[in-house]
Each structure stands twice: as structure tokens, then as C-alpha cells.
Design an enzyme around this catalytic site. Sequence first.
Site, mmCIF file in Angstrom:
data_model
loop_
_atom_site.group_PDB
_atom_site.id
_atom_site.type_symbol
_atom_site.label_atom_id
_atom_site.label_comp_id
_atom_site.label_asym_id
_atom_site.label_seq_id
_atom_site.Cartn_x
_atom_site.Cartn_y
_atom_site.Cartn_z
ATOM 1 N N PRO A 239 -4.034 -4.720 1.763
ATOM 2 C CA PRO A 239 -4.758 -3.689 1.023
ATOM 3 C C PRO A 239 -3.999 -3.164 -0.187
ATOM 4 O O PRO A 239 -2.878 -2.691 -0.058
ATOM 5 C CB PRO A 239 -4.961 -2.588 2.067
ATOM 6 C CG PRO A 239 -3.927 -2.828 3.105
ATOM 7 C CD PRO A 239 -3.641 -4.291 3.099
ATOM 8 N N GLU A 240 -4.598 -3.295 -1.351
ATOM 9 C CA GLU A 240 -4.095 -2.664 -2.563
ATOM 10 C C GLU A 240 -5.120 -1.607 -2.951
ATOM 11 O O GLU A 240 -6.014 -1.282 -2.163
ATOM 12 C CB GLU A 240 -3.871 -3.709 -3.662
ATOM 13 C CG GLU A 240 -2.831 -4.762 -3.240
ATOM 14 C CD GLU A 240 -2.499 -5.774 -4.334
ATOM 15 O OE1 GLU A 240 -2.625 -5.435 -5.524
ATOM 16 O OE2 GLU A 240 -2.116 -6.894 -3.993
ATOM 17 N N ARG B 4 0.635 -5.643 11.968
ATOM 18 C CA ARG B 4 2.046 -5.816 11.591
ATOM 19 C C ARG B 4 2.822 -4.498 11.572
ATOM 20 O O ARG B 4 4.003 -4.490 11.248
ATOM 21 C CB ARG B 4 2.128 -6.518 10.237
ATOM 22 C CG ARG B 4 1.577 -7.924 10.317
ATOM 23 C CD ARG B 4 1.556 -8.630 8.967
ATOM 24 N NE ARG B 4 0.791 -9.866 9.076
ATOM 25 C CZ ARG B 4 0.444 -10.620 8.048
ATOM 26 N NH1 ARG B 4 0.780 -10.278 6.831
ATOM 27 N NH2 ARG B 4 -0.253 -11.722 8.227
ATOM 28 N N LYS C 149 11.656 0.712 -18.722
ATOM 29 C CA LYS C 149 12.374 -0.001 -17.676
ATOM 30 C C LYS C 149 13.052 -1.263 -18.213
ATOM 31 O O LYS C 149 12.404 -2.088 -18.872
ATOM 32 C CB LYS C 149 11.415 -0.369 -16.535
ATOM 33 C CG LYS C 149 10.834 0.842 -15.818
ATOM 34 C CD LYS C 149 11.919 1.589 -15.073
ATOM 35 C CE LYS C 149 11.363 2.761 -14.288
ATOM 36 N NZ LYS C 149 12.427 3.493 -13.563
#
Length: 290
Positions: free
Chosen positions: A2-3, A115, A161
Site C-alpha cells: 500500500p502506497e 508480514r 538533498k
Amino acid sequence: MPELPEVEVVRRGLAEHVVGRVIESVVVTHPRSVRRHLEGAADLAARLTGLRVASAERRGKYLWLTFDDPETSLVVHLGMSGQMLVQPVDAPAEKHAHIRAGLDDDTELRFVDQRTFGGWQLAPLLEVDGTMVPEPVAHIARDPLDPLFDADVAVKALRAKQTEIKRVLLDQSVLSGVGNIYADESLWRAGLHGGRLASGLSRTAMHGLLTEVGAVMGEALAAGGTSFDALYVNVNGQSGYFERSLAVYGREDEPCRRCGAAIRREKFMNRSSYSCPRCQPKPAARATRP
DNA sequence: TATATCTCCTGCGGGC
DNA sequence: TGCCCGCAGGAGATAT
């Protein structure tokens, strides 16, 4: 896995089926699913019992329920395999149903997680940048579907970044909601290799990439999310259809839908990255990490 | 302080 | 048939 789109589908389901209901009982059968609730399973169950659900909220991949008690929120992360199912109270328990919350309409809200990377925790709400969010979500950046998402702010944060752009896309404190699948899809759409240095991308290129991130997530949401197996389902146990629209993820050696070149798979951050060798040329070696 | 790597976990598939 | 190993990957912890 799931995103953001998958989590939003679940949030909508909770808003429809759980908001307004009173939690009458809570049973935790796997302690790992409440490991982030430091006061323990008994405390979580006791404090949830009797609360009426006021709303279902989301930021990035985090979900939370608010209650008639404004001091408390239930933070839910689905991890890799978590499901929030609303089932009749007498329906057989799923094999990996680790938490069951009985509601006042003879249904149960079940947290099923094969999991066990996901979990529930109770947390107070804090005001961050003008929005109330649970304390564990305070460090999570706004996601591209947030009405208050500011693309200029995100572009500035991403370009600050000194590391690879894919690594930054996956950093939820910079931009939230993106996981491995949609990072690869967005980079393919933008024609960028994930090994490119974030700080080396122009403002225009970064804005373009962000546009693709928003577009791919919007399309996935419209399709009900992406599903590779039975691990991702909405609250009714149904899967989405966006897998059929994926351009690169999971398509190693298949032809690129833009140029026909064979999709390559590479190791990145101990996971797989998929890209087109022609549409997404690797950067110079200095900027690439294996 | 910023960035990189490790660890947690379970089920599946491939190889032997 | 059964065993072993690699793989999948989100995010916090730990290392550099």
C-alpha cells in the site's frame, strides 16, 4: 504494497463504514501489531472501548481515526501487507487478523497483516503547520494530494538533498506517500533515472517530476489502487486495477511502452528498481551509486 | 547534521 | 516431498 492511493482507498472505506460507530470491544491477538503503542495492548484496548469515531484522516501512508474524545487518535500504518477490513461480527476470522474492534452495528473492524510491518497506536493530536495531526505523523511532509500541498516548497526541499532522486522520493519527511512502485513509475514518466542527484536537477525538471508523481497517484486512485496479490484490498476485501497500467514496475525484460527498449531491473536501497535504459539514461558514474 | 545501511517479518517460488 | 534460500519492502534504529 500500500502506497498513498491504496491508503486513500482504505481511508474512504473507513469514512463510509466506520465513522459514527462506537467501538464496543477491542481484542489484540498479536503484540507486534501494537508494538508502537508503548503502554501495551491492554491500555490500547481499554482506551479505545466506548469511543465514537468522528473522522478518518490520512497523510501520506499514515491513516488515523479521530474520536469524540479530542485528546485521542488511533494511528494506523499498513506497512507492507496491512488491511483494514469491516466484516460482520460472525464472519470467520482471517488467518492474520491481529486486532479486532467490535462496532455497535454488529460489524468488526479488523486489522489483518501477514508480514506484521504495520500496526496501531494511540497518540495525541498536535498542530503542525496549521493542521492537526497525530504526534507520530508530525515529521511526515504533506503529500501531493493534500489540498495544502505547496509544489514550490516541495521542489525546494527535494533539491536541497545531496543524494539520489529516488532515495529522496522515498523519504517521507521530504515528500510523503511515495513508495517503490510509484517512485519508479513517476521517474519513468519524467524520463529521469533514479540515480540522478536530486540537487543536480533544475527547478523545471523537479516540478515536472512532481507533476508526474501527482498524476500517477491520481490515476491509481481512480483505478482503486494497485494490487499484485491478495495483500492489498479495500475495507470490503476488493482489489484495485492500476497494476494493469504500470509502465515499468515489475516489467523486467518487457518492452518499454514509449520506445520499445527492454525494461531493466537494478538493485537500489536493497530493493528492486525498474527503468527504461533508453528513456532514462544513467547519469555519469560520479552521481550514481550501485 | 546529513546520509547510508541494517533490521524487523512471513509467504511464495525456485533449486536441489 | 521436504528443506533451504532469496525475494518482496516501509520505516525506525543504528552506523558512518
